[in-house]
Design an enzyme around this catalytic site. Sequence first.
Site, short mmCIF file in Angstrom:
data_model
loop_
_atom_site.label_atom_id
_atom_site.label_comp_id
_atom_site.label_asym_id
_atom_site.label_seq_id
_atom_site.Cartn_x
_atom_site.Cartn_y
_atom_site.Cartn_z
CB VAL A 267 16.61 -12.15 17.30
CG1 VAL A 267 16.40 -12.13 16.07
CG2 VAL A 267 17.43 -10.59 17.61
CB SER A 268 13.81 -14.26 14.92
OG SER A 268 12.98 -14.47 13.36
CB ALA A 269 13.74 -19.18 15.46
#
Length: 285
Positions: free
Chosen positions: A95-97
């Site tokens: 997820v994301s970073a």
Amino acid sequence: MNREVNTITVDDRIIEYSVIGNGVPILMFHGGHSNCYEELGYADLVKEGFSLITPSRPGYGRTSKEIADSLSTTSKFYARLLDHLGIDKIHILAVSAGGPSGISFAAHFPERTLSLTLQSAVTKEWLTKKDKEYKAAQVIFHPSFEQLTWKLIACLNNYFPTFTFKRFIPSFSKLSSSDVMLQIDKESIESVRRMNNHYRSRHGFLIDLIQVNKLSPTTLQAVTCPTLIMHSKNDNAVPLEHAHFAHSQINQSELCLLDSWGHLIWLGDKAKEVNKKVVSFLNKE
């Protein structure tokens, strides 16, 4: 959800991790500012019979920041965690970073990776020294200051949950506040309030800003497992071009673009659609 939190020591380095649920295991790589207590999108996967294993990434929670020497080095520590848990092969959800961590693991340990799911994920150069967000992060999320930052956010969010959520909208969405609020219910606002109460940047976010920009196209090209890439068309935190770039580099990838409100695709009126798509992909693989 019943969450079991433990630590293991590998080569004098600590890895903190949590386990929720029973069933087919998924190795979860949380986004920036989070840790092994992440819960966005978890409940539905647990209900569908999956077990979610979430290590706090380097510098987050109690995990040693020293294992962030490189993405490949960190991947080896995650493999040792799987050894400790007696897991040979696993699904990856990043997820994301946390995107670079998931991509790196899938690339370096193809024999242990059943599938890769990228959600709102960073897949190439993101925030750099020329960006004002990068410069601001060096101050407000510096290890000597970030605890105060999150205490202030949590306090404001606890007293004024709807007001605080609206203040975050420009960071997460390209849509206007009024358009976003048409898609958001009280449960989503409560989820963000809980999220902000367990978030801490520690050393982790500044490590992220270094590592995400070291992810090379060759690493993405080395991913051979079936890959699902999910991204909102309205994401204002991680630009949509990250999803397109991953799709262009990963051979066995499927691109799923969402009409959801923004970066946090597990909230709002499209959340069930997101969960249904993920579960269908995982069951197929």
